[in-house]
Motif scaffolding. Structure first.
Motif, PDB file in Angstrom:
ATOM      1  N   ARG A   1     -32.493  24.249 -48.472  1.00  0.00           N
ATOM      2  CA  ARG A   1     -33.212  23.706 -47.312  1.00  0.00           C
ATOM      3  C   ARG A   1     -33.217  22.187 -47.310  1.00  0.00           C
ATOM      4  O   ARG A   1     -33.208  21.559 -46.261  1.00  0.00           O
ATOM      5  CB  ARG A   1     -34.676  24.191 -47.309  1.00  0.00           C
ATOM      6  CG  ARG A   1     -34.885  25.575 -46.786  1.00  0.00           C
ATOM      7  CD  ARG A   1     -36.346  25.851 -46.490  1.00  0.00           C
ATOM      8  NE  ARG A   1     -37.256  25.640 -47.597  1.00  0.00           N
ATOM      9  CZ  ARG A   1     -37.581  26.560 -48.504  1.00  0.00           C
ATOM     10  NH1 ARG A   1     -37.066  27.781 -48.433  1.00  0.00           N
ATOM     11  NH2 ARG A   1     -38.432  26.289 -49.470  1.00  0.00           N
ATOM     12  N   ASN A   2     -33.279  21.609 -48.511  1.00  0.00           N
ATOM     13  CA  ASN A   2     -33.406  20.159 -48.607  1.00  0.00           C
ATOM     14  C   ASN A   2     -32.095  19.457 -48.940  1.00  0.00           C
ATOM     15  O   ASN A   2     -32.072  18.245 -49.117  1.00  0.00           O
ATOM     16  CB  ASN A   2     -34.479  19.811 -49.648  1.00  0.00           C
ATOM     17  CG  ASN A   2     -35.858  20.208 -49.161  1.00  0.00           C
ATOM     18  OD1 ASN A   2     -36.445  19.514 -48.346  1.00  0.00           O
ATOM     19  ND2 ASN A   2     -36.364  21.337 -49.626  1.00  0.00           N
ATOM     20  N   GLY A   3     -31.000  20.241 -49.024  1.00  0.00           N
ATOM     21  CA  GLY A   3     -29.688  19.647 -49.266  1.00  0.00           C
ATOM     22  C   GLY A   3     -29.577  18.925 -50.596  1.00  0.00           C
ATOM     23  O   GLY A   3     -28.937  17.875 -50.679  1.00  0.00           O
ATOM     24  N   VAL A   4     -30.199  19.476 -51.648  1.00  0.00           N
ATOM     25  CA  VAL A   4     -30.116  18.850 -52.966  1.00  0.00           C
ATOM     26  C   VAL A   4     -29.393  19.786 -53.927  1.00  0.00           C
ATOM     27  O   VAL A   4     -29.340  20.989 -53.719  1.00  0.00           O
ATOM     28  CB  VAL A   4     -31.515  18.491 -53.533  1.00  0.00           C
ATOM     29  CG1 VAL A   4     -32.204  17.474 -52.647  1.00  0.00           C
ATOM     30  CG2 VAL A   4     -32.377  19.723 -53.718  1.00  0.00           C
ATOM     31  N   GLU A   5     -28.849  19.202 -54.963  1.00  0.00           N
ATOM     32  CA  GLU A   5     -28.151  19.963 -56.005  1.00  0.00           C
ATOM     33  C   GLU A   5     -29.005  19.927 -57.272  1.00  0.00           C
ATOM     34  O   GLU A   5     -29.237  18.850 -57.829  1.00  0.00           O
ATOM     35  CB  GLU A   5     -26.782  19.331 -56.272  1.00  0.00           C
ATOM     36  CG  GLU A   5     -25.908  20.127 -57.211  1.00  0.00           C
ATOM     37  CD  GLU A   5     -25.508  21.487 -56.634  1.00  0.00           C
ATOM     38  OE1 GLU A   5     -25.443  22.436 -57.420  1.00  0.00           O
ATOM     39  OE2 GLU A   5     -25.280  21.583 -55.409  1.00  0.00           O
ATOM     40  N   PRO A   6     -29.516  21.060 -57.729  1.00  0.00           N
ATOM     41  CA  PRO A   6     -30.327  21.061 -58.952  1.00  0.00           C
ATOM     42  C   PRO A   6     -29.552  20.494 -60.140  1.00  0.00           C
ATOM     43  O   PRO A   6     -28.340  20.677 -60.245  1.00  0.00           O
ATOM     44  CB  PRO A   6     -30.660  22.545 -59.162  1.00  0.00           C
ATOM     45  CG  PRO A   6     -30.529  23.159 -57.806  1.00  0.00           C
ATOM     46  CD  PRO A   6     -29.424  22.397 -57.128  1.00  0.00           C
ATOM     47  N   ARG A   7     -30.258  19.827 -61.025  1.00  0.00           N
ATOM     48  CA  ARG A   7     -29.636  19.227 -62.203  1.00  0.00           C
ATOM     49  C   ARG A   7     -29.661  20.158 -63.406  1.00  0.00           C
ATOM     50  O   ARG A   7     -29.153  19.810 -64.466  1.00  0.00           O
ATOM     51  CB  ARG A   7     -30.347  17.913 -62.538  1.00  0.00           C
ATOM     52  CG  ARG A   7     -30.160  16.858 -61.468  1.00  0.00           C
ATOM     53  CD  ARG A   7     -30.737  15.514 -61.884  1.00  0.00           C
ATOM     54  NE  ARG A   7     -30.479  14.543 -60.845  1.00  0.00           N
ATOM     55  CZ  ARG A   7     -31.372  14.185 -59.915  1.00  0.00           C
ATOM     56  NH1 ARG A   7     -32.574  14.727 -59.915  1.00  0.00           N
ATOM     57  NH2 ARG A   7     -31.058  13.295 -59.002  1.00  0.00           N
TER      58      ARG A   7
ATOM     59  N   GLU B   1     -36.725  31.132 -54.976  1.00  0.00           N
ATOM     60  CA  GLU B   1     -37.385  30.067 -54.204  1.00  0.00           C
ATOM     61  C   GLU B   1     -36.798  28.704 -54.543  1.00  0.00           C
ATOM     62  O   GLU B   1     -36.580  27.880 -53.650  1.00  0.00           O
ATOM     63  CB  GLU B   1     -38.890  30.086 -54.457  1.00  0.00           C
ATOM     64  CG  GLU B   1     -39.655  29.009 -53.713  1.00  0.00           C
ATOM     65  CD  GLU B   1     -39.417  28.979 -52.202  1.00  0.00           C
ATOM     66  OE1 GLU B   1     -39.560  27.884 -51.607  1.00  0.00           O
ATOM     67  OE2 GLU B   1     -39.083  30.019 -51.596  1.00  0.00           O
ATOM     68  N   PHE B   2     -36.509  28.437 -55.805  1.00  0.00           N
ATOM     69  CA  PHE B   2     -35.903  27.156 -56.178  1.00  0.00           C
ATOM     70  C   PHE B   2     -34.548  26.983 -55.493  1.00  0.00           C
ATOM     71  O   PHE B   2     -34.215  25.903 -55.000  1.00  0.00           O
ATOM     72  CB  PHE B   2     -35.744  27.056 -57.698  1.00  0.00           C
ATOM     73  CG  PHE B   2     -37.015  26.736 -58.449  1.00  0.00           C
ATOM     74  CD1 PHE B   2     -38.223  26.561 -57.798  1.00  0.00           C
ATOM     75  CD2 PHE B   2     -36.998  26.609 -59.826  1.00  0.00           C
ATOM     76  CE1 PHE B   2     -39.395  26.267 -58.495  1.00  0.00           C
ATOM     77  CE2 PHE B   2     -38.152  26.322 -60.537  1.00  0.00           C
ATOM     78  CZ  PHE B   2     -39.353  26.145 -59.874  1.00  0.00           C
TER      79      PHE B   2
ATOM     80  N   ASP C   1     -45.382  28.127 -47.170  1.00  0.00           N
ATOM     81  CA  ASP C   1     -46.043  26.919 -46.690  1.00  0.00           C
ATOM     82  C   ASP C   1     -45.508  25.658 -47.372  1.00  0.00           C
ATOM     83  O   ASP C   1     -46.025  24.582 -47.176  1.00  0.00           O
ATOM     84  CB  ASP C   1     -47.550  27.060 -46.952  1.00  0.00           C
ATOM     85  CG  ASP C   1     -48.373  26.065 -46.169  1.00  0.00           C
ATOM     86  OD1 ASP C   1     -47.925  25.651 -45.098  1.00  0.00           O
ATOM     87  OD2 ASP C   1     -49.469  25.717 -46.645  1.00  0.00           O
ATOM     88  N   SER C   2     -44.478  25.808 -48.197  1.00  0.00           N
ATOM     89  CA  SER C   2     -44.016  24.705 -49.023  1.00  0.00           C
ATOM     90  C   SER C   2     -42.522  24.458 -48.829  1.00  0.00           C
ATOM     91  O   SER C   2     -41.705  25.110 -49.442  1.00  0.00           O
ATOM     92  CB  SER C   2     -44.305  25.065 -50.491  1.00  0.00           C
ATOM     93  OG  SER C   2     -43.604  24.235 -51.343  1.00  0.00           O
ATOM     94  N   ALA C   3     -42.178  23.512 -47.966  1.00  0.00           N
ATOM     95  CA  ALA C   3     -40.768  23.233 -47.688  1.00  0.00           C
ATOM     96  C   ALA C   3     -40.091  22.546 -48.879  1.00  0.00           C
ATOM     97  O   ALA C   3     -39.014  22.923 -49.300  1.00  0.00           O
ATOM     98  CB  ALA C   3     -40.634  22.372 -46.442  1.00  0.00           C
ATOM     99  N   VAL C   4     -40.718  21.517 -49.409  1.00  0.00           N
ATOM    100  CA  VAL C   4     -40.126  20.765 -50.514  1.00  0.00           C
ATOM    101  C   VAL C   4     -40.565  21.346 -51.848  1.00  0.00           C
ATOM    102  O   VAL C   4     -39.793  21.463 -52.779  1.00  0.00           O
ATOM    103  CB  VAL C   4     -40.515  19.268 -50.426  1.00  0.00           C
ATOM    104  CG1 VAL C   4     -40.032  18.512 -51.651  1.00  0.00           C
ATOM    105  CG2 VAL C   4     -39.952  18.664 -49.170  1.00  0.00           C
ATOM    106  N   GLY C   5     -41.797  21.735 -51.941  1.00  0.00           N
ATOM    107  CA  GLY C   5     -42.287  22.326 -53.179  1.00  0.00           C
ATOM    108  C   GLY C   5     -43.320  21.470 -53.863  1.00  0.00           C
ATOM    109  O   GLY C   5     -43.702  20.408 -53.380  1.00  0.00           O
ATOM    110  N   PHE C   6     -43.790  21.966 -54.996  1.00  0.00           N
ATOM    111  CA  PHE C   6     -44.771  21.271 -55.811  1.00  0.00           C
ATOM    112  C   PHE C   6     -46.061  20.967 -55.056  1.00  0.00           C
ATOM    113  O   PHE C   6     -46.643  19.913 -55.206  1.00  0.00           O
ATOM    114  CB  PHE C   6     -44.172  20.006 -56.430  1.00  0.00           C
ATOM    115  CG  PHE C   6     -42.934  20.276 -57.221  1.00  0.00           C
ATOM    116  CD1 PHE C   6     -42.990  21.041 -58.367  1.00  0.00           C
ATOM    117  CD2 PHE C   6     -41.713  19.799 -56.800  1.00  0.00           C
ATOM    118  CE1 PHE C   6     -41.838  21.323 -59.088  1.00  0.00           C
ATOM    119  CE2 PHE C   6     -40.567  20.080 -57.521  1.00  0.00           C
ATOM    120  CZ  PHE C   6     -40.628  20.834 -58.660  1.00  0.00           C
TER     121      PHE C   6
END
Length: 198
Positions: free
Chosen positions: A136-142, A129-130, A78-83
């Motif tokens: 899904r959101n096209g981001v690169e974790p730092r 999941e991370f 249920d959490s596309a972006v998270g948090f």
């Protein structure tokens, strides 16, 4: 069918006896005979399913993780972006229902092996999941994904242990989640009362 029901009933009784006795005496002091007596199950039945008390504790922990995974699946999906806090809220609710079992696992009973199983399983699911969320959101974790997952899970487990060890939880699960969300979104600096650095 009757055999399956009998097997499930025996395993449930043995698991309940284990939890009760660990809370009373600690895991190290227990014998298989103590567990079978409390469960009112023959020792031969115990050994038909488990090699030793460590095997029983591992099975009980595995079952706990399986139940938790089933409950978390919809909250995570249920959490596309998270948090959103929904997975943590669901974990706290599950811990409230299975408080005694969570207590003995999170205390590190059984030479810490059930706790390690719990941490490793949570970290594995969290890292997956991370990674999926970043894709899904096209981001690169730092941060390295496995390290980030371990940090996240370590915090959740510390909070979870603190929460389940209280006879009366110090705050409702919804309030715990609200504060953890603030921490996740605003950071420790903000949570400690400081304004953002200039």
């Amino acid at each position: 069918m009757a055999e399956d029901r009998r097997t499930r009933r025996s395993r449930r009784a043995l698991g309940s006896a284990l939890v009760e006795l660990v809370l009373e005496r600690g895991f190290t002091a227990l014998t298989v005979e103590d567990i079978t007596e409390r469960a009112d199950v023959a020792r031969a039945t115990f050994y038909a399913h488990f090699k030793d008390k460590e095997g029983l504790f591992a099975r009980v922990t595995s079952d706990l993780l399986g139940e938790l995974g089933e409950r978390l699946r919809p909250a995570i999906a249920d959490s596309a972006v998270g948090f959103t806090g929904k997975p943590v809220l669901e974990m706290l609710r599950h811990a409230r229902e299975e408080r005694d079992l969570y207590r003995i696992v999170l205390r590190g009973e059984g030479d810490g092996k059930p706790l390690q199983m719990f941490v490793d399983a949570c970290a594995r699911v969290t890292a997956e999941e991370f990674r999926a969320r970043a894709d899904r959101n096209g981001v690169e974790p730092r941060m390295d994904g496995d390290l980030l997952a371990r940090v996240w899970v370590g915090e959740q487990i510390a909070v979870l242990r603190w929460w389940v060890e209280q006879e009366t939880p110090p705050m409702p699960p919804e309030e715990v989640v609200r504060q953890l969300l603030d921490l996740a979104l605003r950071g420790r600096y903000w949570a400690s009362g400081f304004d953002a650095p200039a």
